[in-house]
Design a protein around this motif. Sequence first.
Motif, short mmCIF file in Angstrom:
data_model
loop_
_atom_site.label_atom_id
_atom_site.label_comp_id
_atom_site.label_asym_id
_atom_site.label_seq_id
_atom_site.Cartn_x
_atom_site.Cartn_y
_atom_site.Cartn_z
N MET A 289 0.84 -1.18 0.00
CA MET A 289 0.00 0.00 0.00
C MET A 289 0.89 1.25 0.00
O MET A 289 1.83 1.36 0.78
N LYS A 290 0.56 2.18 -0.88
CA LYS A 290 1.35 3.41 -0.98
C LYS A 290 1.01 4.35 0.17
O LYS A 290 -0.14 4.44 0.59
N LYS A 291 2.02 5.03 0.65
CA LYS A 291 1.79 6.05 1.66
C LYS A 291 1.39 7.33 0.97
O LYS A 291 1.91 7.67 -0.09
N ILE A 292 0.46 8.06 1.58
CA ILE A 292 -0.01 9.30 0.99
C ILE A 292 0.09 10.43 2.01
O ILE A 292 0.11 10.19 3.21
N LEU A 293 0.15 11.64 1.50
CA LEU A 293 0.15 12.84 2.33
C LEU A 293 -1.01 13.72 1.90
O LEU A 293 -1.25 13.90 0.70
N LYS A 294 -1.71 14.27 2.86
CA LYS A 294 -2.77 15.23 2.58
C LYS A 294 -2.24 16.59 3.01
O LYS A 294 -1.92 16.80 4.18
N ILE A 295 -2.13 17.52 2.05
CA ILE A 295 -1.49 18.81 2.29
C ILE A 295 -2.51 19.93 2.08
O ILE A 295 -3.27 19.90 1.11
N GLN A 296 -2.49 20.93 2.97
CA GLN A 296 -3.40 22.06 2.86
C GLN A 296 -2.59 23.35 2.85
O GLN A 296 -1.67 23.53 3.65
N LEU A 297 -2.93 24.27 1.93
CA LEU A 297 -2.30 25.58 1.87
C LEU A 297 -2.97 26.48 2.91
O LEU A 297 -4.19 26.64 2.90
N ILE A 298 -2.18 27.05 3.83
CA ILE A 298 -2.76 27.82 4.93
C ILE A 298 -2.36 29.29 4.92
O ILE A 298 -2.81 30.05 5.76
N LYS A 299 -1.52 29.69 3.97
CA LYS A 299 -1.02 31.06 3.97
C LYS A 299 -1.00 31.61 2.55
O LYS A 299 -0.79 30.87 1.60
N SER A 300 -1.19 32.90 2.40
CA SER A 300 -1.22 33.55 1.10
C SER A 300 0.17 33.60 0.48
O SER A 300 1.19 33.68 1.18
N LEU A 301 0.20 33.59 -0.85
CA LEU A 301 1.46 33.66 -1.59
C LEU A 301 1.84 35.08 -2.00
O LEU A 301 2.87 35.28 -2.62
N ILE A 302 1.02 36.06 -1.64
CA ILE A 302 1.26 37.44 -2.06
C ILE A 302 2.55 37.96 -1.43
O ILE A 302 2.76 37.85 -0.22
N LEU B 89 3.15 21.53 -6.23
CA LEU B 89 2.42 20.62 -5.34
C LEU B 89 0.94 20.55 -5.70
O LEU B 89 0.22 19.70 -5.20
N GLY B 90 0.48 21.46 -6.57
CA GLY B 90 -0.91 21.44 -7.01
C GLY B 90 -1.85 22.26 -6.16
O GLY B 90 -3.07 22.13 -6.28
N LEU B 91 -1.31 23.14 -5.33
CA LEU B 91 -2.13 23.98 -4.47
C LEU B 91 -2.35 25.33 -5.15
O LEU B 91 -1.42 25.90 -5.72
N VAL C 17 -6.73 21.65 -0.69
CA VAL C 17 -6.13 20.42 -0.17
C VAL C 17 -5.78 19.51 -1.34
O VAL C 17 -6.55 19.39 -2.29
N ARG C 18 -4.62 18.87 -1.27
CA ARG C 18 -4.19 17.90 -2.27
C ARG C 18 -3.75 16.63 -1.56
O ARG C 18 -3.19 16.67 -0.46
N GLY D 243 10.75 16.95 0.05
CA GLY D 243 11.68 18.06 -0.11
C GLY D 243 10.97 19.36 -0.44
O GLY D 243 11.31 20.42 0.08
N MET D 244 9.96 19.27 -1.31
CA MET D 244 9.18 20.46 -1.66
C MET D 244 8.44 20.99 -0.44
O MET D 244 8.38 22.20 -0.21
N ILE D 245 7.87 20.09 0.36
CA ILE D 245 7.15 20.50 1.56
C ILE D 245 8.09 21.15 2.56
O ILE D 245 7.75 22.16 3.19
N ASN D 246 9.28 20.62 2.70
CA ASN D 246 10.25 21.20 3.63
C ASN D 246 10.65 22.62 3.22
O ASN D 246 10.87 23.48 4.08
#
Length: 59
Positions: free
Chosen positions: A1-14, A27-29, A35-36, A46-49
């Motif tokens: 079974m593949k491990k998955i991560l559920k990621i949520q964007l919580i801050k503005s990119l401005i 990351l697709g956010l 949420v992705r 690495g991208m999340i870090n």
Amino acid sequence: MKKILKIQLIKSLIGKKNTHRAIIRGLGLKRINSVRVLNDTSSVRGMINKVSYFVKILS
């Protein structure tokens, strides 16, 4: 079974660095609170870090 991560964007990119914006797009956010579900790979980790102050891991 593949491990998955559920990621949520919580801050503005401005006004943030273009490289960080590109990572968030990679990351697709798009909007705050979007949420992705992604596979748990070393490249995704690495991208999340890099942008850890933008995202929250839900799972």
